[in-house]
Scaffold this active site. Structure first.
Site, short mmCIF file in Angstrom:
data_model
loop_
_atom_site.label_atom_id
_atom_site.label_comp_id
_atom_site.label_asym_id
_atom_site.label_seq_id
_atom_site.Cartn_x
_atom_site.Cartn_y
_atom_site.Cartn_z
N ASN A 98 -41.30 -0.25 -19.46
CA ASN A 98 -41.60 -0.33 -20.86
C ASN A 98 -40.75 -1.68 -21.41
O ASN A 98 -41.06 -2.15 -22.46
CB ASN A 98 -40.34 0.79 -21.44
CG ASN A 98 -39.96 1.95 -20.59
OD1 ASN A 98 -39.45 1.41 -19.39
ND2 ASN A 98 -39.77 2.98 -21.08
N CYS A 99 -39.82 -2.02 -20.53
CA CYS A 99 -39.00 -3.51 -21.04
C CYS A 99 -40.17 -4.61 -21.31
O CYS A 99 -39.86 -5.59 -21.83
CB CYS A 99 -38.00 -3.84 -20.05
SG CYS A 99 -36.74 -2.40 -19.96
N PRO A 114 -25.39 24.49 -13.58
CA PRO A 114 -25.37 23.72 -12.36
C PRO A 114 -26.68 23.44 -11.62
O PRO A 114 -26.60 22.61 -10.47
CB PRO A 114 -24.33 24.64 -11.26
CG PRO A 114 -24.39 26.02 -12.27
CD PRO A 114 -24.77 25.88 -13.58
N ILE A 134 -29.21 22.09 -13.13
CA ILE A 134 -29.88 21.12 -13.84
C ILE A 134 -29.13 19.63 -14.04
O ILE A 134 -27.78 19.81 -14.27
CB ILE A 134 -30.14 21.82 -15.16
CG1 ILE A 134 -31.21 22.97 -15.15
CG2 ILE A 134 -31.20 20.71 -15.88
CD1 ILE A 134 -31.57 23.40 -16.37
N ALA A 191 -29.44 15.62 -15.68
CA ALA A 191 -30.02 14.91 -16.61
C ALA A 191 -29.52 13.17 -16.42
O ALA A 191 -28.48 13.02 -16.23
CB ALA A 191 -29.99 15.55 -18.10
N ASP A 240 -31.90 7.91 -21.16
CA ASP A 240 -31.67 7.76 -22.57
C ASP A 240 -31.22 9.08 -23.28
O ASP A 240 -30.96 9.04 -24.31
CB ASP A 240 -33.07 7.21 -23.14
CG ASP A 240 -33.15 5.69 -23.10
OD1 ASP A 240 -32.38 5.02 -22.12
OD2 ASP A 240 -34.29 5.27 -23.44
N TYR A 244 -20.47 -24.39 -8.52
CA TYR A 244 -20.43 -25.63 -9.21
C TYR A 244 -21.36 -26.69 -8.66
O TYR A 244 -21.05 -26.95 -7.69
CB TYR A 244 -19.26 -25.95 -9.81
CG TYR A 244 -19.07 -27.12 -10.26
CD1 TYR A 244 -19.92 -27.64 -11.38
CD2 TYR A 244 -18.40 -28.31 -9.44
CE1 TYR A 244 -19.95 -29.08 -11.88
CE2 TYR A 244 -18.69 -29.68 -10.00
CZ TYR A 244 -19.28 -29.84 -11.04
OH TYR A 244 -19.37 -31.15 -11.57
C1 LIG Z 1 -39.99 -2.05 -25.78
C2 LIG Z 1 -38.82 -1.60 -25.04
C3 LIG Z 1 -38.16 -2.82 -24.34
C4 LIG Z 1 -36.89 -2.49 -23.60
N1 LIG Z 1 -36.44 -3.41 -22.95
C5 LIG Z 1 -35.22 -3.19 -22.42
C6 LIG Z 1 -34.70 -4.27 -21.67
O1 LIG Z 1 -34.87 -5.68 -21.70
N2 LIG Z 1 -33.51 -4.05 -21.07
C7 LIG Z 1 -33.15 -2.86 -20.98
O2 LIG Z 1 -31.83 -2.35 -20.27
N3 LIG Z 1 -33.78 -1.77 -21.49
C8 LIG Z 1 -34.89 -1.87 -22.41
N4 LIG Z 1 -35.40 -0.83 -22.73
C9 LIG Z 1 -34.88 0.50 -22.71
C10 LIG Z 1 -35.49 1.21 -21.47
O3 LIG Z 1 -36.69 0.96 -21.13
C11 LIG Z 1 -35.15 2.43 -21.45
O4 LIG Z 1 -33.56 2.54 -21.51
C12 LIG Z 1 -35.37 3.15 -20.08
O5 LIG Z 1 -36.84 3.02 -19.88
C13 LIG Z 1 -34.84 4.73 -19.81
O6 LIG Z 1 -35.21 5.30 -19.05
P1 LIG Z 1 -35.64 7.17 -19.16
O7 LIG Z 1 -36.13 7.26 -17.72
O8 LIG Z 1 -34.49 7.58 -19.61
O9 LIG Z 1 -36.78 7.31 -20.38
P2 LIG Z 1 -38.18 6.51 -20.41
O10 LIG Z 1 -38.44 5.42 -19.31
O11 LIG Z 1 -38.40 6.49 -21.69
O12 LIG Z 1 -39.17 7.72 -19.64
C14 LIG Z 1 -39.18 8.91 -20.04
C15 LIG Z 1 -40.37 9.67 -19.77
O13 LIG Z 1 -40.37 10.91 -20.00
C16 LIG Z 1 -41.44 11.59 -20.43
N5 LIG Z 1 -41.31 12.85 -21.00
C17 LIG Z 1 -40.44 13.06 -22.20
N6 LIG Z 1 -40.55 14.64 -21.98
C18 LIG Z 1 -41.43 15.04 -21.34
C19 LIG Z 1 -41.80 16.34 -21.01
N7 LIG Z 1 -41.12 17.15 -21.63
N8 LIG Z 1 -42.63 16.42 -20.16
C20 LIG Z 1 -43.13 15.34 -19.37
N9 LIG Z 1 -42.68 14.19 -19.54
C21 LIG Z 1 -41.91 13.91 -20.56
C22 LIG Z 1 -42.09 10.19 -21.51
O14 LIG Z 1 -43.59 10.56 -21.58
C23 LIG Z 1 -41.44 9.06 -20.82
O15 LIG Z 1 -42.43 8.46 -20.12
C24 LIG Z 1 -36.61 -0.98 -23.63
C25 LIG Z 1 -37.19 -0.11 -24.14
C26 LIG Z 1 -38.41 -0.56 -24.81
C27 LIG Z 1 -39.12 0.72 -25.53
#
Ligand SMILES: Cc1cc2nc3c(=O)[nH]c(=O)nc-3n(C[C@H](O)[C@H](O)[C@H](O)COP(=O)(O)OP(=O)(O)OC[C@H]3O[C@@H](n4cnc5c(N)ncnc54)[C@H](O)[C@@H]3O)c2cc1C
Length: 553
Positions: A42-43, A278, A280, A282, A285, A429
């Site tokens: 995503n980044c 216990p 589950i 998480a 984000d 350095y």
């Molecule tokens: C454009 C962008 C740029 C970024 N750049 C940076 C960066 O440069 N540096 C940095 O540190 N962070 C960056 N981030 C943030 C980083 O991408 C997120 O913090 C990270 O991806 C979070 O990981 P995650 O697994 O919690 O969620 P995600 O990576 O968002 O994954 C969650 C996934 O869960 C799936 N999902 C949700 N609910 C359900 C469900 N009920 N059933 C099945 N699937 C489900 C979603 O479809 C999604 O694909 C950026 C984010 C974005 C959007």
């Protein structure tokens, strides 16, 4: 066999699955992902929009096939988990392509559903051409929109790191970019005076920047463009709008299942990333974690913490005793040749927290030795606890070498280093990379000088209203090119002969260009018996404050 189900297959979910397999060969692991891809970058999405990353497939870090063949992990894309039956230890799943609902059982369940981009409930917010950036299909749609409609003008709403990355990439594609920010500064995660370097840089690169003016409505004009109206009534026309105003933890599933949520809106977890149930866990984000500086709960939607938390949850499920250390919110962002980075707490944050006494120093060193061609200034701010010097936070903005300094400071902060440790840090350095006294050392030295009582600091915010006698110790030509109103010029080079001109009955506040010469002046005047303070970071820091209007009496 133990069955582990993981909801969400990107940063947190994918790293949890892969780690779990490495520590436990004898469990079943199934990842449910409602989108079409797992483990995508995503980044990297803004850079796909900007065509820096040209092929979509480069965004795919791993595929379901790779998970299966390399790790024996089953990945079900287009499968959404819609409910959790905690008593039965089962989840309700919908196969989105087949339109089929079914149940699956778990011994351990990991929630890694991420966060949802905020779409404000404003008039017109759902119009075609207004985008958020979270998934590969989002960035694909934005690319196509720009190309097919030959878009020329873009409005980016929100000047946080995703907003600024979009600004860079839209500008790279030749679009005229306007950025609108409701807060009084761009990059609200920085302190205001540090953000002023970013704002100046954006303007210098042709980006139209508007702060302190929240967007109020969107509409379509007669010729098909989008019109964005702000609260003050200002209007901008655009061919596309990017909404980058933050994300909200995806807590729907957890809330419905009765898991404890925290005050910051995320899923509450312990240090092993275990929820109030216990069975589950998480991660990512969607959760709330402890801020390492303040000890308070916070949400930190960043890839690094999500990946580390995934590993912690996996270890915990495998019966190990891991502990997530908390987050420092270490962030870096690049925009149009400028890098801004921070770690730990800002002054803004510390003011709200109110948990300790602190001080900040500023410096503007070159990113490498001044004598080696091409040195670029880094504007740095170091914040530390008084009186022991514990590092609390660091911010830096510049064209080169910024992220390296913040990374060093980030590790120092995690290890609870003090500014006295920074003085002693032995960093690599050679002239083309740094300086024998690296900016990290110098930041430590300035702060340590203060704590040892070698110098007292004044605050720029107080300069316009002070009764102190303001002295500019730069050379006359520097003073002539611009100085703080009311300051008298007594150059350091003449101070040893001219100090008698200075009043004895008033405090003397000295400044120079960046704080070094004024420190020498302060030491001299203190030894001559004057009550003297140094203005940190010199005229460069003054300008940063003045730009933000922070030095108005
Ligand atoms: C454009 C962008 C740029 C970024 N750049 C940076 C960066 O440069 N540096 C940095 O540190 N962070 C960056 N981030 C943030 C980083 O991408 C997120 O913090 C990270 O991806 C979070 O990981 P995650 O697994 O919690 O969620 P995600 O990576 O968002 O994954 C969650 C996934 O869960 C799936 N999902 C949700 N609910 C359900 C469900 N009920 N059933 C099945 N699937 C489900 C979603 O479809 C999604 O694909 C950026 C984010 C974005 C959007």
């Amino acid at each position: 066999m133990r069955r582990v189900l993981i909801v969400g297959g990107v940063a947190g979910g994918a790293s949890c699955a892969a780690r779990l397999r490495r520590v436990d060969e004898n469990c079943e692991i199934v990842v449910f992902e409602r989108g079409p891809y797992v483990s995508f970058a995503n980044c990297g999405l803004p850079y796909y929009v900007g065509d820096v990353i040209q092929e979509e497939k480069k965004l795919l870090v791993a595929t379901p096939e790779l998970f299966q063949s390399r790790f024996n992990i089953e990945v079900r894309t287009h499968h959404e988990v819609v409910g959790i039956d905690r008593a039965a230890q089962e989840v309700d799943v919908v196969d989105l392509q087949a339109g089929r609902a079914y149940r699956d059982r778990y011994d351990a369940l990991v929630l890694a559903p991420g966060a949802t981009p905020i779409r404000p409930s404003l008039p017109g917010a759902d119009l075609e051409g207004i985008f958020t950036v979270r998934t590969i299909p989002d960035s694909r749609t934005i690319r196509a929109w720009i190309e097919e409609r030959r878009a020329r003008r873009a409005v980016v709403v929100g000047a946080g790191f995703i907003g600024l990355e979009m600004v860079e990439n839209l500008a790279r594609r030749g679009l005229e970019v306007t950025v609108l920010e409701a807060a009084s500064q761009v990059m609200p995660m920085l302190d205001a005076e540090m953000a002023s370097y970013v704002e100046a840089h954006l303007r210098a690169h042709g980006v139209s920047v508007h702060t302190s003016d929240p967007v109020a409505a969107f509409a379509r004009t007669a010729d098909g463009a989008l019109k964005v109206t702000s609260s003050s009534g200002a209007e901008w026309e655009a061919d596309l709008v990017i909404l980058a105003i933050g994300v909200r933890p995806e807590t729907g599933l957890a809330a419905k299942a009765g898991l404890e949520l925290g005050s910051r809106g995320g899923i509450r977890v312990d240090q092993a990333m275990r929820t109030s149930d216990p069975h589950i866990w998480a991660v990512g984000d969607a959760v709330e974690v402890k801020d390492v500086v303040t000890g308070e709960w916070c949400v930190a939607p960043l890839a690094g913490p999500a990946n580390r938390q995934g590993r912690v949850a996996a270890d915990s499920i495998a019966g190990r005793q891991p502990a997530f250390r908390g987050v420092q919110s270490t962030v870096v962002c690049g925009c149009l040749g400028l890098t801004m980075a921070l770690t730990g707490a800002t002054e803004k944050r510390l003011k709200v927290w109110g948990g300790c006494e602190y001080e900040s120093v500023y410096l503007h060193p070159g990113h490498h030795s001044a004598y080696y061609p091409g040195a670029k200034p880094i504007h740095m701010k170091l914040t530390f606890r008084k009186p022991d010097g514990l590092l609390l936070g660091a911010q830096a903005v510049g064209e080169k070498g910024v992220e390296r300094r913040i990374d060093v400071l980030s590790m120092a902060l995690q290890k609870q280093a003090t500014v006295f440790d920074l003085e002693e840090a032995e960093l690599c350095y050679a002239p083309q990379y740094g300086a024998a006294k690296d900016p990290v050392n110098v930041a430590g030295m300035i702060a340590a000088n203060l704590l040892r009582g070698d110098v007292r600091l004044a605050r720029w915010e107080e300069a316009p209203a002070t009764d102190a006698y303001l002295v500019d110790v730069r050379e006359p030509h520097e003073y002539g090119a611009g100085h703080v109103p009311g300051a008298t010029n007594v150059p350091l080079s003449r101070l040893r002969s001219d100090w008698r001109r200075l009043p004895r009955d008033r405090e003397i506040w000295v400044y120079c260009a960046a704080g070094q010469r004024s420190y020498y002046a302060a030491r001299l005047l203190a030894q001559l018996g004057f009550a003297v303070r140094n203005l940190p970071g010199g005229y460069q820091t003054y300008k940063a404050f003045a730009l933000r209007g922070l030095t108005k009496p």
